[in-house]
Design an enzyme around this catalytic site. Structure first.
Site, PDB file in Angstrom:
ATOM      1  N   ASN A  12     -17.841  45.836  -5.385  1.00 45.23           N
ATOM      2  CA  ASN A  12     -18.839  46.897  -5.556  1.00 45.23           C
ATOM      3  C   ASN A  12     -18.996  47.149  -7.053  1.00 45.23           C
ATOM      4  OD1 ASN A  12     -20.375  49.205  -5.638  1.00 45.23           O
ATOM      5  ND2 ASN A  12     -18.840  50.536  -4.686  1.00 45.23           N
ATOM      6  N   LYS A  14     -21.001  49.015  -8.529  1.00 47.16           N
ATOM      7  CA  LYS A  14     -21.475  50.373  -8.851  1.00 47.16           C
ATOM      8  C   LYS A  14     -22.646  50.268  -9.846  1.00 47.16           C
ATOM      9  CE  LYS A  14     -16.974  52.076  -7.565  1.00 47.16           C
ATOM     10  NZ  LYS A  14     -15.919  53.047  -7.712  1.00 47.16           N
ATOM     11  N   HIS A 104     -20.261  55.674   0.681  1.00 47.32           N
ATOM     12  CA  HIS A 104     -19.301  55.639  -0.428  1.00 47.32           C
ATOM     13  C   HIS A 104     -19.066  57.059  -0.932  1.00 47.32           C
ATOM     14  CE1 HIS A 104     -17.310  54.770  -4.184  1.00 47.32           C
ATOM     15  NE2 HIS A 104     -17.075  53.559  -3.715  1.00 47.32           N
ATOM     16  N   GLU A 106     -18.736  58.211  -3.763  1.00 47.21           N
ATOM     17  CA  GLU A 106     -19.554  58.597  -4.925  1.00 47.21           C
ATOM     18  C   GLU A 106     -20.944  59.040  -4.485  1.00 47.21           C
ATOM     19  OE1 GLU A 106     -18.816  55.043  -7.191  1.00 47.21           O
ATOM     20  OE2 GLU A 106     -16.736  55.684  -7.454  1.00 47.21           O
ATOM     21  N   GLU A 174     -11.173  54.122   1.676  1.00 44.67           N
ATOM     22  CA  GLU A 174     -11.087  54.320   0.227  1.00 44.67           C
ATOM     23  C   GLU A 174     -10.644  55.753  -0.070  1.00 44.67           C
ATOM     24  OE1 GLU A 174     -13.652  51.266  -2.075  1.00 44.67           O
ATOM     25  OE2 GLU A 174     -14.791  53.094  -1.796  1.00 44.67           O
ATOM     26  N   GLY A 180     -10.684  54.348  -9.022  1.00 44.21           N
ATOM     27  CA  GLY A 180     -10.821  54.392 -10.478  1.00 44.21           C
ATOM     28  C   GLY A 180      -9.667  55.086 -11.184  1.00 44.21           C
ATOM     29  N   SER A 220      -8.462  51.132  -6.728  1.00 44.46           N
ATOM     30  CA  SER A 220      -7.575  50.540  -7.731  1.00 44.46           C
ATOM     31  C   SER A 220      -6.919  49.237  -7.273  1.00 44.46           C
ATOM     32  CB  SER A 220      -6.518  51.561  -8.184  1.00 44.46           C
ATOM     33  OG  SER A 220      -7.147  52.670  -8.816  1.00 44.46           O
TER      34      SER A 220
HETATM   35  P1  13P Z   1     -11.910  50.953  -8.063  1.00 45.25           P
HETATM   36  O1  13P Z   1     -11.493  49.578  -7.593  1.00 45.25           O
HETATM   37  O2  13P Z   1     -12.504  50.955  -9.444  1.00 45.25           O
HETATM   38  O3  13P Z   1     -10.814  51.948  -7.888  1.00 45.25           O
HETATM   39  O4  13P Z   1     -13.110  51.428  -7.114  1.00 45.25           O
HETATM   40  C1  13P Z   1     -12.965  51.333  -5.742  1.00 45.25           C
HETATM   41  C2  13P Z   1     -14.275  51.584  -5.110  1.00 45.25           C
HETATM   42  O5  13P Z   1     -14.787  52.699  -5.147  1.00 45.25           O
HETATM   43  C3  13P Z   1     -14.951  50.450  -4.465  1.00 45.25           C
HETATM   44  O6  13P Z   1     -16.023  50.867  -3.689  1.00 45.25           O
END
Ligand code: 13P
Length: 266
Positions: A12, A14, A104, A106, A174, A180, A220
């Protein structure tokens, strides 16, 4: 990881990489995997670029027959019409996307997407022959108040109510606190929640759906911890954010079966 379910390593991106950067990145990723003797039949790799990159990446995948599935990061719950800025699942399918991420954290945080909105978007994905990757996960506060499984399982129940048992979907666990942060869940934590999510699928959609649906862990994930997650029975892959933007890291994650650390716990 159960051998009946083909593992999926999904990147992903983003809101990173424009369409020119995306072409260079996908080319380098393909070369790195080829050099490393990546076996596409063992592990499926998906890339999830921003909307503006999809056409470029699709063209490259097709022209060079690259072993990557293409996916989008979001879709509209509507098919078409007066929805400024939104993207229909029909348009994604026309670009030969196979997957789309729904729910997601976010998007839940930045755009106020409720479980009901996520359910409607997931339903729209199925309608347009896309495989939704349904994201669920708890905040640090939820974890403290309710433990790890309750919130993700409740979120999944709402979404599964909008689907039929025969629909094909992927679930991604997640935990928000792991995204992150550099602080991944332990492989045992991921396994416990993945098992609880599979039990929800079994209860609502039956044995066949529960046994065939892939459940990913995200938060992560790196080349150094992927093998520990993939050793767990109910974890069938990873949804990777930051590490999916590094050719070396992402290709190493996708080659997890070759890792010498496979026998180590994390
Ligand atoms: P990270 O791997 O940067 O922690 O992000 C995970 C994520 O949100 C994947 O959709």
């Amino acid at each position: 990881m159960d051998t009946l379910r083909r593992p999926l390593i999904a990147g992903n991106w983003k809101m990173n990489l424009d369409h020119l950067q995306s072409i260079a990145f996908v080319q380098k990723l393909a070369w790195a995997l080829k050099d490393a003797n990546y076996q596409a039949n063992e592990v499926e790799i998906g890339v999830f670029p921003p909307f503006t990159d999809l056409r470029s990446v699709q063209t490259l995948i097709n022209a060079d027959s690259l072993p990557f599935a293409l996916g989008a990061q979001d879709l509209s719950m509507h098919d078409e019409g007066a929805h400024t800025g939104d993207i229909s699942g029909a348009f994604l399918r026309a670009l030969e996307c196979e997957y789309v991420i729904t729910g997601h954290s976010e998007r839940r945080a930045d755009h106020g997407e409720t479980d009901e909105v996520v359910a409607a978007k997931t339903h729209a994905a199925i309608k347009h022959a896309l495989v939704p990757i349904i994201c669920v996960g708890e905040s640090a506060e939820d974890l403290e108040l309710h433990g790890a499984s309750k919130v993700p399982c409740d979120q999944l129940r709402v979404v599964l109510a909008s689907l039929a048992p025969t629909d094909t979907y992927v679930v991604a666990y997640e935990p928000i606190w792991a995204i992150g942060s550099g602080q991944a869940a332990t492989s045992s934590q991921a396994q416990d929640v993945a098992r609880a999510l599979r039990d929800v699928i079994r209860e609502l959609h039956g044995d066949s759906a529960a046994d065939s649906t892939r459940i990913l862990y995200g938060g992560s994930v790196k080349s150094g911890n992927i093998a520990g997650f993939m050793k767990k029975d109910d974890v069938d892959g990873a949804l990777v954010g930051g590490a999916s933007l590094s050719v070396d890291e992402f290709s190493a994650i996708a080659r997890f079966p070759q890792h010498v650390t496979l026998d180590q716990e994390n």
